[in-house]
Design an enzyme around this catalytic site. Structure first.
Site, PDB file in Angstrom:
ATOM      1  N   GLY A   1      -3.318   5.733  -2.719  1.00 41.93           N
ATOM      2  CA  GLY A   1      -2.029   6.228  -3.176  1.00 41.93           C
ATOM      3  C   GLY A   1      -2.061   7.049  -4.450  1.00 41.93           C
ATOM      4  O   GLY A   1      -1.301   8.007  -4.599  1.00 41.93           O
TER       5      GLY A   1
ATOM      6  N   THR B   1      -1.298   0.948   5.383  1.00 44.28           N
ATOM      7  CA  THR B   1       0.112   1.335   5.356  1.00 44.28           C
ATOM      8  C   THR B   1       0.560   1.496   6.798  1.00 44.28           C
ATOM      9  O   THR B   1      -0.269   1.603   7.693  1.00 44.28           O
ATOM     10  CB  THR B   1       0.256   2.668   4.580  1.00 44.28           C
ATOM     11  OG1 THR B   1       0.031   2.424   3.199  1.00 44.28           O
ATOM     12  CG2 THR B   1       1.622   3.294   4.710  1.00 44.28           C
TER      13      THR B   1
ATOM     14  N   ARG C   1       1.753  -2.412  -9.699  1.00 44.64           N
ATOM     15  CA  ARG C   1       1.164  -1.139  -9.245  1.00 44.64           C
ATOM     16  C   ARG C   1       1.998  -0.587  -8.073  1.00 44.64           C
ATOM     17  O   ARG C   1       2.313  -1.282  -7.111  1.00 44.64           O
ATOM     18  CB  ARG C   1      -0.271  -1.362  -8.788  1.00 44.64           C
ATOM     19  CG  ARG C   1      -0.981  -0.111  -8.277  1.00 44.64           C
ATOM     20  CD  ARG C   1      -0.861   0.054  -6.768  1.00 44.64           C
ATOM     21  NE  ARG C   1      -1.629   1.190  -6.266  1.00 44.64           N
ATOM     22  CZ  ARG C   1      -1.520   1.646  -5.024  1.00 44.64           C
ATOM     23  NH1 ARG C   1      -0.692   1.093  -4.177  1.00 44.64           N
ATOM     24  NH2 ARG C   1      -2.236   2.681  -4.637  1.00 44.64           N
TER      25      ARG C   1
HETATM   26  N1  ASP Z   1      -0.992   4.652   0.284  1.00 42.31           N
HETATM   27  C1  ASP Z   1      -0.975   3.222   0.155  1.00 42.31           C
HETATM   28  C2  ASP Z   1      -0.931   2.875  -1.307  1.00 42.31           C
HETATM   29  O1  ASP Z   1      -1.693   3.447  -2.069  1.00 42.31           O
HETATM   30  C3  ASP Z   1      -2.133   2.553   0.786  1.00 42.31           C
HETATM   31  C4  ASP Z   1      -2.564   3.106   2.114  1.00 42.31           C
HETATM   32  O2  ASP Z   1      -1.914   3.919   2.713  1.00 42.31           O
HETATM   33  O3  ASP Z   1      -3.611   2.679   2.615  1.00 42.31           O
HETATM   34  O4  ASP Z   1      -0.205   1.996  -1.677  1.00 42.31           O
END
Ligand code: ASP
Length: 294
Positions: A217, A164, A192
């Site tokens: 997440g 992210t 998702r």
């Molecule tokens: N939080 C993000 C998600 O679950 C992924 C991440 O931050 O690595 O989509």
């Protein structure tokens, strides 16, 4: 109480660092970006404009799991999530499961400014973005690329690999803002949605604190991490650092990992993580810039 600094800014390029990989290009990129963000804040840009622009640049770089760096979901196409929050106005905007937008964070900002909604998803979000004239990816096959150093084959081997980008800032007026954007987790099923586009889970800003999260997440949603940090400070009187650590401990207890970047109204910054690493950079006016990966 010490005087608050003129401005402060922090960025992240996601949790999920792989041991042995050369992150020098990422470090150089983060260093250049935080210098550009510092210049914006010094010139009087708002925290909101600054976090949007930082996040947009992280998205279009293709170096992180967001925007251009996102990989296809299990159905073979890229779906992106993003949100942004303006602490001073207590306004938020987000998009989820959107396709082929050059900058999902620009879309989130447009939802914040130009719609009566906080979150738009899927086809309706795509239609809103088209009508708002936001730039679209003309040729997905040549636009998207996996983040630096990640091969498609490795990605498919690890369904837990994720990433992210995000930014939090305090501007010269003491206003706080946060922004977060993601391609989610590799191999995710179509539809998702993680914490990133959810105000209160992946992103939060009010008059006391601004937060942007990264990590698995599902656990960040179940621990409502971004708002939990704000609530621990507001109702529990916790410091920024303690609130972040204890919120992340909840994620750990649920079996997840990741990190947060957070800034409070005194211009203090916290960048904790309980994953292997978190690509991050921060600057407080008058102090040296910090860039780190592990
Ligand atoms: N939080 C993000 C998600 O679950 C992924 C991440 O931050 O690595 O989509």
């Amino acid at each position: 109480m010490s005087q608050r600094p003129e401005y402060a800014l922090a960025l992240h390029g996601g949790a999920g660092v792989r041991p042995g990989r050369d992150y020098a290009p990422v470090e150089a990129h983060l260093r250049g970006l935080i210098a550009a963000g510092e210049a914006m804040l010094k010139d009087g840009a708002s925290a909101l404009d600054t976090v949007e622009e930082m996040t947009r640049q992280l998205e279009v770089s293709g170096m992180y799991v967001a925007g251009r760096g996102a990989s296809p979901n299990a159905a073979g196409y890229v779906e992106l999530d993003a949100s942004i929050m303006d602490g001073a106005r207590r306004k938020g905007g987000g998009v989820a499961a959107v396709r082929d937008l050059v900058s999902p964070i620009n879309a989130a900002r447009t939802v914040l400014e130009a719609s009566a909604c906080v979150l738009l998803v899927g086809q309706g979000a795509d239609e809103f973005c088209k009508q708002a004239g936001l730039a679209r990816v003309e040729d997905p096959a040549s636009w998207y690329r996996l983040p630096v150093g990640v091969q498609a084959c490795e990605a498919s081997q690890s369904e837990l690999y994720h990433g992210t980008v995000g930014a939090v800032a305090m501007d010269r007026g003491g206003r706080l803002a946060s922004a977060t954007s993601t391609g989610g987790v590799f191999g995710k099923p179509a539809g998702r949605v993680g914490d990133t586009p959810l105000i209160g889970s992946g992103t939060w800003a009010d008059d006391q604190v601004a937060v942007s999260c990264t990590g698995l997440g599902e656990m960040f949603i179940l621990a409502a991490v971004a708002h939990d940090i704000a609530a621990r400070m507001r109702y529990g009187g916790q410091t920024l650092a303690t609130a972040c650590d204890e919120a992340l401990a909840q994620v750990k207890a649920l079996g997840g990992d990741g990190g947060v970047i957070a800034i409070n109204a005194r211009g203090e910054i916290a960048l904790p993580f309980n994953s292997g690493g978190m690509k991050r950079a921060s600057v407080i006016a008058g102090q040296a810039t910090q860039v780190a990966i592990t």
